[in-house]
Design an enzyme around this catalytic site. Structure first.
Site, PDB file in Angstrom:
ATOM      1  N   VAL A  81       0.903  -1.149   0.000  1.00 42.17           N
ATOM      2  CA  VAL A  81       0.000   0.000   0.000  1.00 42.17           C
ATOM      3  C   VAL A  81       0.945   1.202   0.000  1.00 42.17           C
ATOM      4  O   VAL A  81       1.539   1.531   1.012  1.00 42.17           O
ATOM      5  CB  VAL A  81      -0.935  -0.008   1.228  1.00 42.17           C
ATOM      6  CG1 VAL A  81      -1.766   1.261   1.267  1.00 42.17           C
ATOM      7  CG2 VAL A  81      -1.837  -1.237   1.196  1.00 42.17           C
ATOM      8  N   PRO A  82       1.129   1.817  -1.176  1.00 40.97           N
ATOM      9  CA  PRO A  82       2.267   2.717  -1.404  1.00 40.97           C
ATOM     10  C   PRO A  82       2.152   4.129  -0.824  1.00 40.97           C
ATOM     11  O   PRO A  82       2.113   5.126  -1.553  1.00 40.97           O
ATOM     12  CB  PRO A  82       2.355   2.748  -2.925  1.00 40.97           C
ATOM     13  CG  PRO A  82       0.935   2.586  -3.369  1.00 40.97           C
ATOM     14  CD  PRO A  82       0.319   1.628  -2.385  1.00 40.97           C
ATOM     15  N   CYS A  83       2.160   4.220   0.497  1.00 37.01           N
ATOM     16  CA  CYS A  83       2.122   5.534   1.127  1.00 37.01           C
ATOM     17  C   CYS A  83       3.399   6.328   0.838  1.00 37.01           C
ATOM     18  O   CYS A  83       3.407   7.551   0.949  1.00 37.01           O
ATOM     19  CB  CYS A  83       1.877   5.424   2.624  1.00 37.01           C
ATOM     20  SG  CYS A  83       3.110   4.466   3.511  1.00 37.01           S
ATOM     21  N   HIS A  84       4.456   5.631   0.413  1.00 34.96           N
ATOM     22  CA  HIS A  84       5.701   6.331   0.072  1.00 34.96           C
ATOM     23  C   HIS A  84       5.527   7.215  -1.164  1.00 34.96           C
ATOM     24  O   HIS A  84       6.338   8.096  -1.396  1.00 34.96           O
ATOM     25  CB  HIS A  84       6.846   5.330  -0.146  1.00 34.96           C
ATOM     26  CG  HIS A  84       6.619   4.356  -1.248  1.00 34.96           C
ATOM     27  ND1 HIS A  84       5.877   3.191  -1.069  1.00 34.96           N
ATOM     28  CD2 HIS A  84       7.008   4.356  -2.541  1.00 34.96           C
ATOM     29  CE1 HIS A  84       5.843   2.532  -2.214  1.00 34.96           C
ATOM     30  NE2 HIS A  84       6.518   3.216  -3.122  1.00 34.96           N
TER      31      HIS A  84
END
Length: 156
Positions: free
Chosen positions: A118-121
């Site tokens: 889950v690409p919060c970056h």
């Protein structure tokens, strides 16, 4: 719940899950690498390794994160940020339907239990800064460069 620890270029990733899906992927600077990988975690391990080998740009194993309804809504929105792209916290708030929820969206991003997947970056500050990342900013920078490497051209 089953747990395994794998070595990545960014440290030791801890993966927790069961037949209902992966509920946690986190990163730390050190830890004991698991000798065996439980069957229910093997696909997640394979796909994470493929990501680091530049053989994968998305993940399709089953997810089962624990969080509030709002957090799950934010995390689902993160899944829509394309590989190699970024969005600002403000853009993410607008997409979720409430520009005033920017701090709540940022807080939910910070509680994301599924590192990389889950690409919060991919969420950055409005000024382009790499703000707020639970996995430390140097990892965020590394991940963004990994997903969108700048091709240096020679002048001569």
């Amino acid at each position: 719940m089953e747990t395994t620890h794998i070595k990545t270029p960014l440290g030791v990733a801890k993966i927790i899950g069961d037949e209902n899906g992966i509920s946690l992927i986190s990163i730390s600077d050190e830890g004991k690498i698991s000798e065996t990988i439980p069957v229910v975690l093997q696909e997640a391990v394979t796909q994470l390794n493929e990501y680091f080998e530049r053989k994968r740009i998305d993940f399709n194993f089953k997810l089962n994160p624990k969080g509030t309804d709002f957090q799950k809504k934010v995390w689902k929105g993160l899944l829509e940020v394309p590989f190699g792209k970024t969005r600002t916290y403000l853009e993410q708030s607008k997409i979720l339907g409430d520009v005033k929820a920017i701090r709540a969206v940022a807080s939910a991003n910070g509680k994301n239990p599924l590192w990389i997947v889950v690409p919060c970056h991919r969420i950055i500050g409005s000024d382009g800064s790499l703000t707020g990342y639970a996995g430390e900013l140097w990892r965020k920078k590394w991940l963004l460069e990994h997903e969108n490497p700048t091709m240096q051209q020679s002048l001569f």
